[in-house]
Scaffold this active site. Structure first.
Site, short mmCIF file in Angstrom:
data_model
loop_
_atom_site.label_atom_id
_atom_site.label_comp_id
_atom_site.label_asym_id
_atom_site.label_seq_id
_atom_site.Cartn_x
_atom_site.Cartn_y
_atom_site.Cartn_z
CD GLU A 173 78.79 40.69 30.40
OE1 GLU A 173 78.49 42.10 30.56
OE2 GLU A 173 78.02 40.26 29.69
CD GLU A 292 75.81 37.44 31.88
OE1 GLU A 292 75.06 38.37 31.07
OE2 GLU A 292 76.55 37.57 32.67
O1 AHR Z 1 72.18 39.65 32.66
C1 AHR Z 1 72.38 41.01 33.00
C2 AHR Z 1 73.69 41.46 32.69
O2 AHR Z 1 73.97 41.29 31.63
C3 AHR Z 1 74.82 41.06 33.57
O3 AHR Z 1 74.92 41.29 34.92
C4 AHR Z 1 76.01 40.97 32.86
O4 AHR Z 1 76.97 40.09 33.16
C5 AHR Z 1 75.53 41.10 31.35
O5 AHR Z 1 75.84 42.64 30.91
#
Ligand code: AHR
Length: 507
Positions: A173, A292
């Site tokens: 990210e 994610e």
């Molecule tokens: O999954 C929780 C968080 O969400 C992770 O650390 C990050 O990559 C995202 O913002």
């Protein structure tokens, strides 16, 4: 009650399903590692301190590749802290989650846990506070079979043979202003391209993921992907997508449209990747690593954000962070997100449910106590087990509802998979008011197969109380039961209560 109609034609093939679509994500965050998968004093702990009750649940969940060690955590992580004699490992501040990292679990221990659960490792490198050299050091340590200072160290730490990690994320990210070492697209694109080129010089077999946007709603979404891929196109295989969904202000109907948002996100990223390919006159196709995805009550009713509880002087070890309790409605939306990933199996070749244990997780644990399945556990474990072979598009004619942001949304959504032994169908009824009967015309399928099919397994996730959940005190409140499904005159009928998710296996 409304009627919906669909057709299951094997010619509507999307793609062979990459098993990496059913991946997970384990971050050093809250009680995920410590007091989650690793709790040496727990009655079920094995000789290495891993909870065997959790291992069994992770196996039942059916996760393929697991992304590690973060997440935001990786952008400040020194991977060398987690190797060597445990008593000599440093305690460090984790700036991402305002916690203390003890480093009791590192690469070797995590691989030992993966060997128990039967999943593959996917590693992320730190491009936040570190750079190309540290990524190369980790790659050499993990994958090289030459004799070097790093591989000697690996052998001395008990692992003479390489870990053989195929998938690598080039940071995490990096578009997010919250990220340690956040960069703009141009700077990140250059760093990611340099790092990717160098990593491939060391190990040409690695598959590399460039950071895409951390959400479709990011102000830089679109231009970020384009600029990053203009730099990295020749050197990476994947671009990542991250997306979390939640119900806002009690608007269940809007929340039930989340799958449509995820579909748009994937299609937009694919369009941008292919436009970069066109500009470069290349036939190469960049795939999506949706590394994610989940439901996460990130934005709280009081205006604060989940995960920002400790902004004072305290730096706790393994605090309770992001421990969302999922209800039946969440599980229905979650099932639809899995349907959406399968509908895009031609370009989504890897996905990671974020996360696995205690932290926005399908599995919860209590220190010294039990482990249990959250509501979201069921759609994942069932889909991962039944969705084999090829994904097939199932166009559905159904009533629609007007989403506030996504236009008209079909109430019923479905996808099928076909393998050598049978056919699986996954369906969601997104309506908050109307039950539906879905009638699926199987004629083209039966003709192609040249044999009859019968219903051999069904699952329905539905609760009259949309907010029913599994808890420490009532860990089996929500589960799946048999769906009403039958085959008659070349058609499959499935009864779908309002707000329900179902899976049907034909063989
Ligand atoms: O999954 C929780 C968080 O969400 C992770 O650390 C990050 O990559 C995202 O913002």
């Amino acid at each position: 009650m409304t009627d919906a109609a669909a057709r299951l034609d094997p010619h509507f093939e999307i793609a062979e399903i990459d098993r990496r679509l059913f991946g997970g994500f384990v971050e050093h965050l809250g009680r995920h590692i410590y007091d989650g998968i690793f709790e040496p004093g727990h009655p079920s702990a094995d000789e290495d301190g891993f909870r065997t009750d959790v291992v069994e649940l992770v196996k039942e969940l059916g996760v393929s590749t697991i992304r590690y060690p973060g997440g935001n955590f990786v952008s400040g992580y020194r991977w060398e802290d987690g190797i060597g004699a445990r008593e000599e490992r440093p305690r460090r501040l984790d700036l991402a989650w305002h916690s203390t990292e003890t480093n009791e679990v590192g690469l070797h221990e995590f691989q030992a846990w993966l060997d128990r659960v039967g999943s593959d490792l996917m590693l992320a490198v730190n491009l936040g506070t570190r750079s190309t050299q540290e990524a190369l050091d980790l790659l050499e340590y993990a994958n090289s079979d030459a004799q070097t200072a790093w591989t000697d160290r690996r052998a001395a730490n008990g692992r003479p043979t390489p870990f053989g990690v195929t998938m690598w994320c080039l940071g995490n990210e990096m578009d997010g202003p919250w990220q340690l070492g956040h960069l703009d697209a141009d700077d990140y694109g250059k760093l990611a391209a340099r790092t990717a080129k160098a990593m491939r010089m060391l190990d040409p077999g690695v598959e590399l993921v460039a950071c895409g946007s951390s959400g479709r709603g990011m102000p830089t979404f679109g231009s970020w992907e384009r600029q990053v891929l203009e730099h990295t196109f020749d050197d990476v295989d994947f671009i990542s997508c991250h997306s979390y969904y939640q119900e806002h202000a009690g608007n269940a109907q809007e929340f039930l449209a989340s799958g449509v948002d995820m579909a748009k996100f994937i299609e937009e990223v694919v369009t941008i990747a292919d436009s970069v390919a066109a500009a470069k006159k290349s036939d190469k196709r960049i795939m999506v690593s949706f590394d994610e995805w989940n439901i996460w009550y990130l934005h709280k009713e009081d205006g604060t954000e989940s995960g920002h509880e400790f902004k004072g002087g305290a730096w706790p070890v393994a605090p309770r962070l992001l421990e969302d309790q999922y209800h039946a409605l969440d599980a229905v939306v979650f099932g639809d997100l899995l349907i959406t990933l399968l509908q895009h199996a031609d370009r989504v070749r890897s996905a990671s449910l974020a996360q696995l244990v205690n932290v926005i997780a399908p599995i919860m644990t209590e220190p010294g106590g039990p482990a249990w399945r959250q509501t979201t556990f069921f759609p994942f474990s069932i889909t991962s087990r039944l969705a084999q072979g090829r994904a097939v598009r199932v166009p559905v004619q159904a009533a629609t509802f007007a989403s506030e942001t996504l236009g008209d949304v079909a109430t019923v959504n479905a996808v099928a998979t076909i393998d050598d032994d049978g056919v699986s169908l996954f369906v969601v009824n997104r309506s908050t008011t109307d039950a539906a009967t879905l009638r699926v015309d199987l004629e083209p399928l039966l003709t192609a197969l040249g044999r009859e099919l019968e219903v051999v397994e069904t699952h329905l996730l539905h609760e009259e109380d949309l907010y029913a959940a599994n808890t420490l005190d009532d860990p089996e409140r929500v589960g799946v039961r048999r769906a009403e499904a039958s085959v008659d005159s070349s058609a499959l009928s499935i009864a779908l209560p309002a707000v329900s998710w179902a899976a049907v296996r034909l063989a």
